[in-house]
Design a protein around this motif. Structure first.
Motif, mmCIF file in Angstrom:
data_model
loop_
_atom_site.group_PDB
_atom_site.id
_atom_site.type_symbol
_atom_site.label_atom_id
_atom_site.label_comp_id
_atom_site.label_asym_id
_atom_site.label_seq_id
_atom_site.Cartn_x
_atom_site.Cartn_y
_atom_site.Cartn_z
ATOM 1 N N SER A 248 0.760 -1.235 -0.055
ATOM 2 C CA SER A 248 0.031 -0.077 0.072
ATOM 3 C C SER A 248 0.846 1.136 0.018
ATOM 4 N N VAL A 249 1.831 1.319 0.940
ATOM 5 C CA VAL A 249 2.693 2.499 0.940
ATOM 6 C C VAL A 249 3.649 2.609 -0.292
ATOM 7 N N ALA A 250 3.994 1.859 -0.975
ATOM 8 C CA ALA A 250 4.865 1.692 -2.075
ATOM 9 C C ALA A 250 3.988 2.035 -3.275
ATOM 10 N N ALA A 251 2.669 1.802 -3.478
ATOM 11 C CA ALA A 251 1.837 2.252 -4.458
ATOM 12 C C ALA A 251 1.689 3.783 -4.259
ATOM 13 N N ILE A 252 1.294 4.257 -3.195
ATOM 14 C CA ILE A 252 1.032 5.596 -3.143
ATOM 15 C C ILE A 252 2.361 6.379 -3.532
ATOM 16 N N LEU A 253 3.543 5.940 -3.001
ATOM 17 C CA LEU A 253 4.740 6.761 -3.318
ATOM 18 C C LEU A 253 5.101 6.457 -4.749
ATOM 19 N N ASN A 254 4.625 5.542 -5.411
ATOM 20 C CA ASN A 254 4.960 5.512 -6.846
ATOM 21 C C ASN A 254 3.956 6.470 -7.681
ATOM 22 N N GLU A 255 3.012 7.018 -7.070
ATOM 23 C CA GLU A 255 2.089 8.170 -7.576
ATOM 24 C C GLU A 255 2.727 9.429 -8.027
ATOM 25 N N SER A 256 3.905 9.513 -7.077
ATOM 26 C CA SER A 256 4.588 10.632 -7.368
ATOM 27 C C SER A 256 5.154 10.863 -8.586
ATOM 28 N N SER A 257 5.407 9.789 -9.367
ATOM 29 C CA SER A 257 5.712 9.863 -10.780
ATOM 30 C C SER A 257 5.303 11.003 -11.748
ATOM 31 N N SER A 258 3.998 11.289 -11.614
ATOM 32 C CA SER A 258 3.560 12.434 -12.303
ATOM 33 C C SER A 258 4.158 13.758 -11.890
ATOM 34 N N VAL A 259 4.278 13.990 -10.632
ATOM 35 C CA VAL A 259 5.217 15.030 -10.406
ATOM 36 C C VAL A 259 6.476 15.113 -11.008
ATOM 37 N N PHE A 260 7.175 14.033 -10.996
ATOM 38 C CA PHE A 260 8.477 13.943 -11.586
ATOM 39 C C PHE A 260 8.632 14.339 -13.283
ATOM 40 N N ILE A 261 7.322 13.849 -13.813
ATOM 41 C CA ILE A 261 7.141 13.978 -15.281
ATOM 42 C C ILE A 261 6.880 15.566 -15.480
#
Length: 295
Positions: A248-261
């Motif tokens: 669950s924690v890993a999935a939420i942190l993965n969402e930050s990819s949009s900000v990196f984009i």
């Protein structure tokens, strides 16, 4: 910050680089061919990395773990990535960014049902802030595809891709916890390449189209870079995040990819940062901070 949380954020950053490169490559390569070529490249990279990091000894895999890793690669890479590239070409990065918000809730729900994982109230707050931030960032570029049946078809394909990615990672979570990371990565890649060769071969026979694109004239430099950063590094960090922290924690942190984009587009492509986008960055970083605070 634990090792799992660090890997999840590094995965998001590497995937952001890959998305920009894959978006450019998708203009000239069909999704199935692009997925097969990049996975063949990544399989070669993993095959070279395994003996360097783990030595020549084989791990003690049981048949069930091997089958789960192969199936996870088939579902999460061969099928899901092909659908993702098709939806990315059809919808553009903006709408795909919004649709990506489905990934975290899907992983959280599947982890609750099958892995007995729970989030704290602070982590739920972090999830909400990350989702809000990603929505604000992605909405800025959401007008890049037309409406009508084509839009609905693209949304359905994109949603299917993201849900299959969630199923694939929850499926292999327990195997990741008990087995060497790169070996599991390699088995997933074998499942992906085998599935792509099978499905691609059937489609090529049915449609009369080649399984692989003409090798001469391919943008090899960009393909290798996209495969190494956007797939090899991103996938190793991604699986490492799920190995060393909760799904669950890993999935939420993965969402930050949009900000990196967004930040890469600003620095690399000279796209402007709007107030809405900056607000999205702030929300996402605040959400990441909530996820990193120990329970």
């Amino acid at each position: 910050m634990g090792l799992g949380e660090l890997f999840s954020l590094l995965s998001a950053a590497a995937w952001a680089v890959g998305v920009i490169l894959y978006r450019q490559l998708g203009a000239s390569l069909p999704p199935l061919q692009l997925n097969l070529v990049k996975n063949l490249l990544v399989l070669g990279m993993v095959a070279l990395a395994i003996p360097l990091l783990h030595g020549p000894a084989l791990p003690a895999f049981d048949a069930g773990s091997v089958a789960i890793a192969l199936a996870s690669g088939f579902v999460g890479i061969a099928v899901a990535d092909t659908l993702y590239f098709r939806a990315l070409n059809q919808l553009g990065a903006g709408r795909m960014g919004i649709l990506g918000n489905v990934y975290s809730p899907a992983v959280i729900l599947l982890s609750f049902l099958f892995l007995d994982e729970r989030l704290t109230l602070l982590q739920f707050l972090g999830f909400g802030l990350v989702s809000l931030g990603v929505f604000l960032v992605a909405e800025r570029r959401a007008g890049d595809a037309g409406g009508g049946p084509a839009l609905l078809r693209g949304l359905a394909i994109g949603l299917a891709a993201i849900l299959l990615m969630a199923v694939a990672i929850v499926m292999v979570k327990r195997t990741l916890e008990s087995q060497p990371l790169l070996w599991v990565t390699g088995l997933r890649m074998l499942g992906a390449v085998g599935g792509l060769l099978l499905v691609g071969g059937l489609m090529a026979r049915h449609r009369g189209t080649p399984l692989l694109p003409p090798l001469r004239g391919l943008p090899w430099r960009k393909l290798v870079l996209a495969a190494f950063v956007g797939q090899f590094l991103s996938m190793v960090f991604w699986l490492g995040g799920y190995k060393f922290t909760s799904a669950s924690v890993a999935a939420i942190l993965n969402e930050s990819s949009s900000v990196f984009i967004l930040l890469l587009a600003w620095a690399w492509l000279k796209e402007p940062l709007t107030r809405r986008a900056i607000a999205g960055v702030v929300c996402t970083l605040a959400g990441v901070g909530c996820m990193l605070i120990p329970a």
